[in-house]
Design a protein around this motif. Structure first.
Motif, mmCIF file in Angstrom:
data_model
loop_
_atom_site.group_PDB
_atom_site.id
_atom_site.type_symbol
_atom_site.label_atom_id
_atom_site.label_comp_id
_atom_site.label_asym_id
_atom_site.label_seq_id
_atom_site.Cartn_x
_atom_site.Cartn_y
_atom_site.Cartn_z
ATOM 1 N N GLN A 25 3.106 3.216 0.788
ATOM 2 C CA GLN A 25 3.246 3.547 -0.627
ATOM 3 C C GLN A 25 1.905 3.677 -1.360
ATOM 4 O O GLN A 25 1.439 4.783 -1.573
ATOM 5 C CB GLN A 25 4.145 2.509 -1.312
ATOM 6 N N PRO A 26 1.283 2.578 -1.764
ATOM 7 C CA PRO A 26 0.090 2.710 -2.609
ATOM 8 C C PRO A 26 -1.138 3.224 -1.873
ATOM 9 O O PRO A 26 -2.016 3.821 -2.481
ATOM 10 C CB PRO A 26 -0.148 1.296 -3.138
ATOM 11 N N ASP A 29 -1.680 6.906 -2.353
ATOM 12 C CA ASP A 29 -2.252 7.247 -3.655
ATOM 13 C C ASP A 29 -3.750 6.957 -3.696
ATOM 14 O O ASP A 29 -4.520 7.703 -4.306
ATOM 15 C CB ASP A 29 -1.541 6.473 -4.766
ATOM 16 N N LYS A 32 -5.566 9.772 -2.081
ATOM 17 C CA LYS A 32 -5.658 10.934 -2.976
ATOM 18 C C LYS A 32 -6.768 10.746 -4.003
ATOM 19 O O LYS A 32 -7.523 11.679 -4.296
ATOM 20 C CB LYS A 32 -4.323 11.164 -3.683
#
Length: 132
Positions: A25-26, A29, A32
């Motif tokens: 999940q995190p 990010d 990115k």
């Protein structure tokens, strides 16, 4: 502690699941965010012709704000990614260790229960001794 192997197993599985969720999940990010930061850093590197780590934003006249922003984001993203990776690794290692400890507890408990059952006299022998 060995008697509570079920709770230890549950905690280990929970922490391993937390580590996997942290990876899926995190962390995506964060990658990115790191990509965007590096994109800006590479643009500055191409403009200046020297590695980004050696670029001095103070001497730049054009794109000074972008350079300062890229330096800040590069350092903060590196710190966040490093902290996240360490936390995920910690959860994974502790979770795995707890699962192994619970396995040892299960085996020790099984061995103790087997010994108890083996050493017990059958109930028909107890009755036989009373009447005899």
């Amino acid at each position: 502690m060995i008697k509570n192997y079920r709770d230890i197993f549950k905690a280990g599985v929970f922490l391993c699941g937390l580590a996997v969720a942290g990876l899926s999940q995190p962390f995506v990010d964060l990658i990115k965010m790191d990509y965007e930061t590096r994109k800006l850093a590479f643009a500055i590197e191409a403009q200046e012709g020297i590695p980004f780590e050696k670029v001095s934003c103070e001497t730049m006249t054009e794109q000074k704000s972008e350079c300062l922003q890229a330096k800040y984001e590069h350092e903060s993203n590196f710190t966040i990614i490093k902290m996240g990776a360490n936390l995920i690794a910690f959860f994974g290692v502790v979770g795995y260790a707890l699962v192994v400890i619970s396995l040892v507890g299960f085996l020790a408990n099984s061995k103790d229960e087997y010994k108890k059952k083996r050493d017990q006299k059958p109930s028909w022998r107890k009755r036989e001794n009373r009447t005899g």
